[in-house]
Design a protein around this motif. Sequence first.
Motif, PDB file in Angstrom:
ATOM      1  N   ALA A 291       0.954  -1.239  -0.012  1.00 54.51           N
ATOM      2  CA  ALA A 291      -0.078  -0.054   0.088  1.00 54.51           C
ATOM      3  C   ALA A 291       0.995   1.457   0.119  1.00 54.51           C
ATOM      4  O   ALA A 291       0.722   2.224  -0.772  1.00 54.51           O
ATOM      5  CB  ALA A 291      -0.942   0.280   1.284  1.00 54.51           C
ATOM      6  N   LEU A 292       1.981   1.213   0.815  1.00 54.49           N
ATOM      7  CA  LEU A 292       2.877   2.364   0.980  1.00 54.49           C
ATOM      8  C   LEU A 292       3.507   2.636  -0.598  1.00 54.49           C
ATOM      9  O   LEU A 292       3.618   3.745  -0.976  1.00 54.49           O
ATOM     10  CB  LEU A 292       3.955   2.209   2.168  1.00 54.49           C
ATOM     11  N   ALA A 293       4.030   1.455  -1.273  1.00 56.39           N
ATOM     12  CA  ALA A 293       4.539   1.616  -2.557  1.00 56.39           C
ATOM     13  C   ALA A 293       3.513   2.184  -3.582  1.00 56.39           C
ATOM     14  O   ALA A 293       3.985   3.036  -4.220  1.00 56.39           O
ATOM     15  CB  ALA A 293       5.129   0.216  -2.943  1.00 56.39           C
ATOM     16  N   LEU A 294       2.356   1.627  -3.562  1.00 60.41           N
ATOM     17  CA  LEU A 294       1.429   2.059  -4.310  1.00 60.41           C
ATOM     18  C   LEU A 294       1.253   3.612  -3.934  1.00 60.41           C
ATOM     19  O   LEU A 294       1.027   4.472  -5.230  1.00 60.41           O
ATOM     20  CB  LEU A 294      -0.078   1.416  -4.073  1.00 60.41           C
TER      21      LEU A 294
ATOM     22  N   TYR B 197       8.091  -1.388 -11.184  1.00 65.56           N
ATOM     23  CA  TYR B 197       8.559  -0.560 -10.216  1.00 65.56           C
ATOM     24  C   TYR B 197       7.854  -1.095  -9.001  1.00 65.56           C
ATOM     25  O   TYR B 197       8.229  -1.314  -7.907  1.00 65.56           O
ATOM     26  CB  TYR B 197       8.352   0.909 -10.382  1.00 65.56           C
ATOM     27  N   ILE B 198       6.640  -1.398  -9.031  1.00 64.35           N
ATOM     28  CA  ILE B 198       5.943  -1.866  -7.887  1.00 64.35           C
ATOM     29  C   ILE B 198       6.266  -3.243  -7.604  1.00 64.35           C
ATOM     30  O   ILE B 198       6.477  -3.462  -6.502  1.00 64.35           O
ATOM     31  CB  ILE B 198       4.271  -1.542  -8.299  1.00 64.35           C
ATOM     32  N   ASP B 199       6.290  -4.123  -8.897  1.00 66.83           N
ATOM     33  CA  ASP B 199       6.822  -5.615  -8.499  1.00 66.83           C
ATOM     34  C   ASP B 199       8.308  -5.333  -7.699  1.00 66.83           C
ATOM     35  O   ASP B 199       8.367  -6.223  -6.768  1.00 66.83           O
ATOM     36  CB  ASP B 199       7.092  -6.164  -9.698  1.00 66.83           C
ATOM     37  N   ASP B 200       9.381  -4.599  -8.117  1.00 65.63           N
ATOM     38  CA  ASP B 200      10.556  -4.460  -7.596  1.00 65.63           C
ATOM     39  C   ASP B 200      10.436  -4.077  -6.148  1.00 65.63           C
ATOM     40  O   ASP B 200      11.041  -4.321  -5.142  1.00 65.63           O
ATOM     41  CB  ASP B 200      11.466  -3.678  -8.233  1.00 65.63           C
ATOM     42  N   THR B 201       9.397  -2.823  -5.804  1.00 68.04           N
ATOM     43  CA  THR B 201       9.414  -2.544  -4.318  1.00 68.04           C
ATOM     44  C   THR B 201       8.696  -3.466  -3.652  1.00 68.04           C
ATOM     45  O   THR B 201       9.129  -3.489  -2.404  1.00 68.04           O
ATOM     46  CB  THR B 201       8.494  -1.117  -4.434  1.00 68.04           C
ATOM     47  N   THR B 202       7.821  -4.435  -3.843  1.00 73.61           N
ATOM     48  CA  THR B 202       7.301  -5.478  -3.167  1.00 73.61           C
ATOM     49  C   THR B 202       8.159  -6.464  -2.925  1.00 73.61           C
ATOM     50  O   THR B 202       8.297  -6.884  -1.844  1.00 73.61           O
ATOM     51  CB  THR B 202       6.122  -6.022  -4.077  1.00 73.61           C
ATOM     52  N   ILE B 203       9.162  -6.593  -3.963  1.00 75.52           N
ATOM     53  CA  ILE B 203      10.221  -7.700  -3.628  1.00 75.52           C
ATOM     54  C   ILE B 203      11.206  -7.395  -2.545  1.00 75.52           C
ATOM     55  O   ILE B 203      11.554  -8.006  -1.505  1.00 75.52           O
ATOM     56  CB  ILE B 203      11.013  -8.081  -5.236  1.00 75.52           C
ATOM     57  N   THR B 204      11.741  -6.226  -2.570  1.00 73.51           N
ATOM     58  CA  THR B 204      12.432  -5.480  -1.504  1.00 73.51           C
ATOM     59  C   THR B 204      11.941  -5.447  -0.467  1.00 73.51           C
ATOM     60  O   THR B 204      12.574  -5.947   0.563  1.00 73.51           O
ATOM     61  CB  THR B 204      12.794  -3.849  -2.006  1.00 73.51           C
ATOM     62  N   THR B 205      10.724  -5.089  -0.325  1.00 70.56           N
ATOM     63  CA  THR B 205      10.092  -5.082   0.975  1.00 70.56           C
ATOM     64  C   THR B 205       9.856  -6.322   1.778  1.00 70.56           C
ATOM     65  O   THR B 205       9.963  -6.708   2.768  1.00 70.56           O
ATOM     66  CB  THR B 205       8.361  -4.643   0.609  1.00 70.56           C
ATOM     67  N   GLN B 206       9.331  -7.392   0.825  1.00 66.45           N
ATOM     68  CA  GLN B 206       9.376  -8.798   1.248  1.00 66.45           C
ATOM     69  C   GLN B 206      10.666  -9.291   1.607  1.00 66.45           C
ATOM     70  O   GLN B 206      10.954 -10.080   2.723  1.00 66.45           O
ATOM     71  CB  GLN B 206       8.932  -9.788  -0.109  1.00 66.45           C
TER      72      GLN B 206
ATOM     73  N   LYS C  69       9.180 -14.544  -3.934  1.00 64.63           N
ATOM     74  CA  LYS C  69       8.658 -14.765  -5.214  1.00 64.63           C
ATOM     75  C   LYS C  69       9.161 -13.608  -6.181  1.00 64.63           C
ATOM     76  O   LYS C  69       8.792 -12.452  -5.582  1.00 64.63           O
ATOM     77  CB  LYS C  69       7.257 -14.667  -4.936  1.00 64.63           C
ATOM     78  N   GLY C  70       9.338 -13.782  -7.510  1.00 62.06           N
ATOM     79  CA  GLY C  70       9.579 -12.747  -8.313  1.00 62.06           C
ATOM     80  C   GLY C  70      11.174 -12.322  -8.484  1.00 62.06           C
ATOM     81  O   GLY C  70      11.450 -11.651  -9.527  1.00 62.06           O
ATOM     82  N   VAL C  71      11.942 -12.923  -7.439  1.00 66.78           N
ATOM     83  CA  VAL C  71      13.418 -12.790  -7.730  1.00 66.78           C
ATOM     84  C   VAL C  71      13.729 -13.585  -8.859  1.00 66.78           C
ATOM     85  O   VAL C  71      13.758 -14.807  -8.751  1.00 66.78           O
ATOM     86  CB  VAL C  71      14.112 -12.911  -6.402  1.00 66.78           C
ATOM     87  N   THR C  72      14.652 -12.848  -9.783  1.00 62.51           N
ATOM     88  CA  THR C  72      15.251 -13.633 -10.987  1.00 62.51           C
ATOM     89  C   THR C  72      16.734 -13.943 -10.606  1.00 62.51           C
ATOM     90  O   THR C  72      17.360 -15.086 -10.912  1.00 62.51           O
ATOM     91  CB  THR C  72      15.095 -13.024 -12.190  1.00 62.51           C
ATOM     92  N   ARG C  73      17.341 -13.177  -9.776  1.00 63.02           N
ATOM     93  CA  ARG C  73      18.854 -13.369  -9.557  1.00 63.02           C
ATOM     94  C   ARG C  73      19.139 -12.568  -8.450  1.00 63.02           C
ATOM     95  O   ARG C  73      18.596 -11.423  -8.221  1.00 63.02           O
ATOM     96  CB  ARG C  73      19.614 -12.705 -10.543  1.00 63.02           C
TER      97      ARG C  73
END
Length: 102
Positions: free
Chosen positions: A10-13, A33-42, A90-94
């Motif tokens: 929600a904060l990222a959005l 960008y939102i996907d990357d922010t979610t990955i970083t947060t997780q 989830k979503g991390v490629t490398r």
Amino acid sequence: MLKTIALASALALGAVTITGCAVARDQQTVGSYIDDTTITTQVKARFAEDPIVSAMSIKVETLKGVVQLSGFAKNSAERDQAATIAANVKGVTRVTNDIIVK
């Protein structure tokens, strides 16, 4: 855990909305960008839950699914654990592990 992820998303959005959807980082789409922010947060949330990894000593940045870890670890076990945690989100490629053992 789900509350933490939901709040972070929600904060990222909100951040994207406030900035007028202006994403300049490598001309990445807002969705990416939102996907990357979610990955970083997780990744950061999992670091905070882990007894081995110091969430305060390790910086996490994500670009197009690639997670870069930097900062300092007390030992190689902490460094390796941080990389393993990041790789299992989830979503991390490398994962690029630039953590320095001090």
